[in-house]
Design a protein around this motif. Structure first.
Motif, PDB file in Angstrom:
ATOM      1  N   PRO A  10       1.991  11.992 -65.386  1.00 36.95           N
ATOM      2  CA  PRO A  10       2.220  10.713 -64.703  1.00 36.95           C
ATOM      3  C   PRO A  10       2.452  10.964 -63.217  1.00 36.95           C
ATOM      4  N   THR A  11       2.197   9.964 -62.416  1.00 39.38           N
ATOM      5  CA  THR A  11       2.457  10.068 -60.988  1.00 39.38           C
ATOM      6  C   THR A  11       3.958  10.136 -60.745  1.00 39.38           C
ATOM      7  N   VAL A  12       4.346  10.857 -59.717  1.00 40.42           N
ATOM      8  CA  VAL A  12       5.762  10.981 -59.386  1.00 40.42           C
ATOM      9  C   VAL A  12       6.378   9.601 -59.155  1.00 40.42           C
ATOM     10  N   ASN A  13       5.571   8.644 -58.718  1.00 40.09           N
ATOM     11  CA  ASN A  13       6.062   7.287 -58.466  1.00 40.09           C
ATOM     12  C   ASN A  13       6.518   6.587 -59.747  1.00 40.09           C
ATOM     13  N   SER A  14       6.058   7.055 -60.907  1.00 38.61           N
ATOM     14  CA  SER A  14       6.454   6.418 -62.167  1.00 38.61           C
ATOM     15  C   SER A  14       7.466   7.246 -62.953  1.00 38.61           C
ATOM     16  N   VAL A  15       7.844   8.395 -62.445  1.00 41.08           N
ATOM     17  CA  VAL A  15       8.750   9.286 -63.176  1.00 41.08           C
ATOM     18  C   VAL A  15      10.213   9.054 -62.819  1.00 41.08           C
ATOM     19  N   TRP A  16      10.490   8.699 -61.597  1.00 43.04           N
ATOM     20  CA  TRP A  16      11.872   8.547 -61.151  1.00 43.04           C
ATOM     21  C   TRP A  16      12.173   7.095 -60.810  1.00 43.04           C
ATOM     22  N   ARG A  17      13.358   6.626 -61.182  1.00 49.45           N
ATOM     23  CA  ARG A  17      13.821   5.261 -60.927  1.00 49.45           C
ATOM     24  C   ARG A  17      15.197   5.302 -60.297  1.00 49.45           C
ATOM     25  N   SER A  18      15.455   4.333 -59.440  1.00 50.60           N
ATOM     26  CA  SER A  18      16.784   4.193 -58.857  1.00 50.60           C
ATOM     27  C   SER A  18      17.492   3.044 -59.566  1.00 50.60           C
ATOM     28  N   VAL A  19      18.633   3.352 -60.174  1.00 49.15           N
ATOM     29  CA  VAL A  19      19.406   2.360 -60.904  1.00 49.15           C
ATOM     30  C   VAL A  19      20.846   2.425 -60.403  1.00 49.15           C
ATOM     31  N   ASP A  71      -4.064   9.929 -55.463  1.00 52.82           N
ATOM     32  CA  ASP A  71      -3.622  11.019 -54.595  1.00 52.82           C
ATOM     33  C   ASP A  71      -3.234  12.178 -55.513  1.00 52.82           C
ATOM     34  N   ILE A  72      -3.972  13.277 -55.467  1.00 55.32           N
ATOM     35  CA  ILE A  72      -3.730  14.343 -56.436  1.00 55.32           C
ATOM     36  C   ILE A  72      -2.379  15.029 -56.258  1.00 55.32           C
ATOM     37  N   ASP A  73      -1.767  14.910 -55.088  1.00 59.82           N
ATOM     38  CA  ASP A  73      -0.467  15.554 -54.901  1.00 59.82           C
ATOM     39  C   ASP A  73       0.666  14.811 -55.616  1.00 59.82           C
ATOM     40  N   ASN A  74       0.427  13.592 -56.086  1.00 68.86           N
ATOM     41  CA  ASN A  74       1.468  12.828 -56.779  1.00 68.86           C
ATOM     42  C   ASN A  74       1.710  13.284 -58.219  1.00 68.86           C
ATOM     43  N   TYR A  75       0.936  14.211 -58.718  1.00 70.32           N
ATOM     44  CA  TYR A  75       1.036  14.617 -60.123  1.00 70.32           C
ATOM     45  C   TYR A  75       1.736  15.953 -60.317  1.00 70.32           C
ATOM     46  N   ASN A  76       1.941  16.698 -59.247  1.00 69.34           N
ATOM     47  CA  ASN A  76       2.509  18.041 -59.368  1.00 69.34           C
ATOM     48  C   ASN A  76       3.961  18.047 -59.810  1.00 69.34           C
ATOM     49  N   LYS A  77       4.774  17.158 -59.284  1.00 68.54           N
ATOM     50  CA  LYS A  77       6.212  17.180 -59.566  1.00 68.54           C
ATOM     51  C   LYS A  77       6.495  17.027 -61.052  1.00 68.54           C
ATOM     52  N   ALA A  78       5.909  16.018 -61.689  1.00 69.86           N
ATOM     53  CA  ALA A  78       6.147  15.796 -63.122  1.00 69.86           C
ATOM     54  C   ALA A  78       5.659  16.987 -63.942  1.00 69.86           C
ATOM     55  N   LEU A  79       4.508  17.522 -63.575  1.00 72.21           N
ATOM     56  CA  LEU A  79       3.941  18.658 -64.297  1.00 72.21           C
ATOM     57  C   LEU A  79       4.819  19.901 -64.169  1.00 72.21           C
ATOM     58  N   LEU A  80       5.178  20.270 -62.954  1.00 71.34           N
ATOM     59  CA  LEU A  80       5.992  21.465 -62.744  1.00 71.34           C
ATOM     60  C   LEU A  80       7.379  21.327 -63.368  1.00 71.34           C
ATOM     61  N   ASP A  81       7.986  20.163 -63.221  1.00 73.11           N
ATOM     62  CA  ASP A  81       9.311  19.953 -63.820  1.00 73.11           C
ATOM     63  C   ASP A  81       9.253  20.035 -65.340  1.00 73.11           C
ATOM     64  N   ALA A  82       8.203  19.491 -65.943  1.00 71.75           N
ATOM     65  CA  ALA A  82       8.073  19.549 -67.408  1.00 71.75           C
ATOM     66  C   ALA A  82       7.884  20.990 -67.875  1.00 71.75           C
ATOM     67  N   ILE A  83       7.063  21.763 -67.169  1.00 71.29           N
ATOM     68  CA  ILE A  83       6.858  23.165 -67.538  1.00 71.29           C
ATOM     69  C   ILE A  83       8.162  23.942 -67.372  1.00 71.29           C
ATOM     70  N   THR A  84       8.881  23.701 -66.285  1.00 69.93           N
ATOM     71  CA  THR A  84      10.158  24.370 -66.061  1.00 69.93           C
ATOM     72  C   THR A  84      11.126  24.073 -67.201  1.00 69.93           C
ATOM     73  N   ASN A  85      11.139  22.820 -67.635  1.00 70.85           N
ATOM     74  CA  ASN A  85      12.054  22.389 -68.688  1.00 70.85           C
ATOM     75  C   ASN A  85      11.856  23.145 -69.998  1.00 70.85           C
ATOM     76  N   THR A  86      10.660  23.657 -70.242  1.00 72.02           N
ATOM     77  CA  THR A  86      10.412  24.383 -71.492  1.00 72.02           C
ATOM     78  C   THR A  86      11.141  25.718 -71.526  1.00 72.02           C
ATOM     79  N   GLY A  87      11.333  26.338 -70.358  1.00 71.80           N
ATOM     80  CA  GLY A  87      11.953  27.655 -70.297  1.00 71.80           C
ATOM     81  C   GLY A  87      11.062  28.757 -70.848  1.00 71.80           C
ATOM     82  N   ARG A  88       9.790  28.467 -71.072  1.00 76.69           N
ATOM     83  CA  ARG A  88       8.882  29.421 -71.705  1.00 76.69           C
ATOM     84  C   ARG A  88       8.004  30.189 -70.727  1.00 76.69           C
ATOM     85  N   ILE A  89       7.794  29.654 -69.515  1.00 84.92           N
ATOM     86  CA  ILE A  89       6.835  30.256 -68.584  1.00 84.92           C
ATOM     87  C   ILE A  89       7.544  30.956 -67.438  1.00 84.92           C
ATOM     88  N   TRP A  90       8.445  30.254 -66.794  1.00 86.52           N
ATOM     89  CA  TRP A  90       9.184  30.773 -65.655  1.00 86.52           C
ATOM     90  C   TRP A  90      10.615  30.275 -65.735  1.00 86.52           C
TER      91      TRP A  90
END
Length: 124
Positions: A10-19, A71-90
């Motif tokens: 998902p685009t970074v614009n749809s991943v984070w919300r201010s509440v 904008d292809i740069d809007n997809y990196n944050k969600a992807l990298l954060d999800a991979i980090t969350n697994t603890g399996r790669i880095w």
């Protein structure tokens, strides 16, 4: 090298919300993270891959679900954060010294291919 096929992020614009002045992850962001963790676990089971502390190179090939303008740069944050969350790669995505992102032709449903390899010494 590790090669993974994952859902289109998902685009970074749809991943984070201010509440109420707090920034929280949206339902879509939590779903993507959970889905990515499951996909990585499935693809890495029985491979012997364990999280590395080395410096890394990452190539992302994005196959969007349709031909809309993105904008292809809007997809990196969600992807990298999800991979980090697994603890399996880095241990942390700050280990990535070289990141390339390439848009590929649209594919129904969309997906991405992620190639990760160690580069040894930190890039200059």
């Amino acid at each position: 090298m590790i090669s993974l096929t994952l859902s289109f992020p998902p685009t970074v614009n749809s991943v984070w919300r201010s509440v109420n002045g707090r920034t929280i992850m949206s339902k879509r962001g939590r779903e993507y993270r959970k889905e990515t963790c499951a996909a990585i676990a499935h693809q890495l089971d029985n491979t012997g891959v364990v999280a590395t502390g080395e410096r890394l190179r990452m190539e992302v090939l994005l196959y969007p679900p349709d031909r809309r303008k993105r904008d292809i740069d809007n997809y990196n944050k969600a992807l990298l954060d999800a991979i980090t969350n697994t603890g399996r790669i880095w241990h942390d995505d700050s280990q990535i010294d070289l990141l390339t992102v390439e848009r590929r032709p649209a594919s129904k449903g969309g997906y991405c291919i992620v190639n990760i390899s160690e580069i040894g010494e930190k890039a200059a």
